[in-house]
Design an enzyme around this catalytic site. Structure first.
Site, PDB file in Angstrom:
ATOM      1  N   LYS A 184       0.828  -1.222   0.000  1.00  0.00           N
ATOM      2  CA  LYS A 184       0.000   0.000   0.000  1.00  0.00           C
ATOM      3  C   LYS A 184       0.856   1.264   0.000  1.00  0.00           C
ATOM      4  O   LYS A 184       0.449   2.291  -0.555  1.00  0.00           O
ATOM      5  CB  LYS A 184      -0.964  -0.022   1.187  1.00  0.00           C
ATOM      6  CG  LYS A 184      -0.315  -0.086   2.555  1.00  0.00           C
ATOM      7  CD  LYS A 184      -0.155   1.264   3.196  1.00  0.00           C
ATOM      8  CE  LYS A 184       0.498   1.167   4.561  1.00  0.00           C
ATOM      9  NZ  LYS A 184       0.650   2.483   5.214  1.00  0.00           N
TER      10      LYS A 184
ATOM     11  N   THR B 253      -3.965   5.544   3.267  1.00  0.00           N
ATOM     12  CA  THR B 253      -2.640   6.034   2.876  1.00  0.00           C
ATOM     13  C   THR B 253      -2.675   6.775   1.552  1.00  0.00           C
ATOM     14  O   THR B 253      -1.867   7.685   1.318  1.00  0.00           O
ATOM     15  CB  THR B 253      -1.646   4.856   2.797  1.00  0.00           C
ATOM     16  OG1 THR B 253      -1.753   4.073   3.989  1.00  0.00           O
ATOM     17  CG2 THR B 253      -0.218   5.340   2.669  1.00  0.00           C
TER      18      THR B 253
END
Length: 380
Positions: A215, A272
């Protein structure tokens, strides 16, 4: 009795929290986790390299270096000596940057009691070996159950008590299946749970860790496109296709695709990729706005995990024969000197594919030349 059974039909059972937990690493996330444990009533010792940070935590209930202005529980105690941190600890959290996990795990092995569960809270893949962080810890901590804690969690929000959820993952041995209430995963989840922090339990260590490692790389890609002036459609496309890359790599390593659609996968990915609070997203935004890498973060030497993992993730994917075009694009820009606009133009102009991989289709993109021109103009 009917009123004893929750509406979802599950009858909850009780599990014992750990009496004392050592949190190794007094950065922002380590401090936030230590504060969460202390608020849940667990005796918590926070280990930090900087004696001044430890003194401030103990005397002012604040970590001025990493979480300035955030009040910490008065019952949180910080120490500078590893032996003191681990004395009497029934469980350990290792919360240091991924590049430090091996050396810190080696120190923990010297002082931790035999068989004490250890959860690694760093996200990444070791560059030299291609090992996940828990696999690195396993090499250094023989005889200790090794797990991880991961999820969509900004440290400051967690420390301030904003509602937060994360996943605690450990392998489940036969004994753990028989008595899940005594398993390291459940006891750690119970230890971390407060009125604002909600922990979930998993036995898919690989799936949880791959989500955390990949991620950060996808977030850099999102940041680059945002910094270049593209908007929500673009970011949604990168998040969704980045999720597919996560699933493919997790599955190739024996993880479950289902895990990647949970908190530690799509949850962490969405967070994120959605806020410059993330160093990964912030780095990408600066690079997308054509700020030279050396001048990003005003020239400060900020550690960005996705920058390191762009190489280690794609090295691993290449060895396994897994296609990860977004991660490869980020790697090419950060490590191979590729031009940002041309790299993303190539990504967008790739042949048309089916979204279900089982269809196995590939057709030339009829507007590939136009796509290249669009990106060239945007990044000029």
């Amino acid at each position: 009795m009917k009123h004893d059974v929750p509406q979802d039909g599950l009858r909850p059972s009780h599990a014992r929290p750990f009496a004392r937990v050592a949190v190794i690493g007094a950065g922002s996330w380590g401090t936030a986790l230590a504060a969460t444990l202390a608020r849940s009533g667990v005796s918590t010792r926070l280990w930090g390299r900087d004696p001044h940070v430890c003194t401030s935590v103990n005397s002012r209930s604040e970590n001025p270096r990493h979480l300035p202005g955030v009040p910490l529980p008065e019952n949180l105690f910080a120490v500078h000596e590893m032996r003191a941190a681990l004395d009497g600890a029934e469980a350990v959290l290792i919360v240091v940057p991924s590049r430090s996990v091996r050396s810190v795990a080696r120190q923990v092995a010297e002082f931790a009691a035999p068989g004490v569960p250890v959860a690694v809270c760093a996200k990444g893949i070791e560059a030299e070996t291609g090992l996940l962080m828990t696999q690195v810890a396993e090499e250094e901590l023989k005889g200790h159950p090794i797990g991880c804690v991961s999820g969509p969690t900004f440290a400051k929000e967690t420390a301030l008590g904003h509602p937060t959820a994360a996943t605690v993952a450990f392998p489940f041995a036969y004994a753990d299946r028989l008595r899940p209430d005594e398993s390291p995963a459940v006891r750690m989840a119970v230890s971390l749970s407060t009125e604002s922090f909600r922990a979930y339990v998993s036995d898919d260590l690989v799936g949880v860790e791959i989500g955390g490692a990949v991620k950060n790389v996808i977030a850099i890609a999102c940041g680059m496109m945002t910094g270049a002036g593209f908007a929500e459609n673009t970011r949604a496309a990168i998040i969704t296709r980045g999720l597919d890359e996560m699933k493919a790599l997790a599955e190739a390593l024996g993880g479950r695709r289902e895990t990647v659609t949970g908190l530690s996968g799509i949850g962490d990915l969405t967070l994120t990729c959605s806020s410059p609070t993330s160093r990964n997203m912030s780095l990408g935004m600066q690079l997308g706005a054509r700020v030279p890498r050396a001048e990003c973060f005003d020239g400060a030497p900020v550690v960005v995990e996705g920058e390191v993992n762009a190489k280690s993730v794609t090295d691993l994917a290449r060895r396994l024969g897994v296609s990860m075009p977004i991660c490869e694009a980020v790697r090419a820009i950060l490590h191979d000197g590729a031009e940002l606009g041309a790299t993303f133009a190539h990504l967008w102009a790739r042949p048309i594919e089916a979204e279900p991989r089982a269809m196995d289709l590939s057709f030339n993109h009829p507007a590939s030349d136009a796509a290249v021109r669009q990106f060239a103009e945007r990044f000029a």
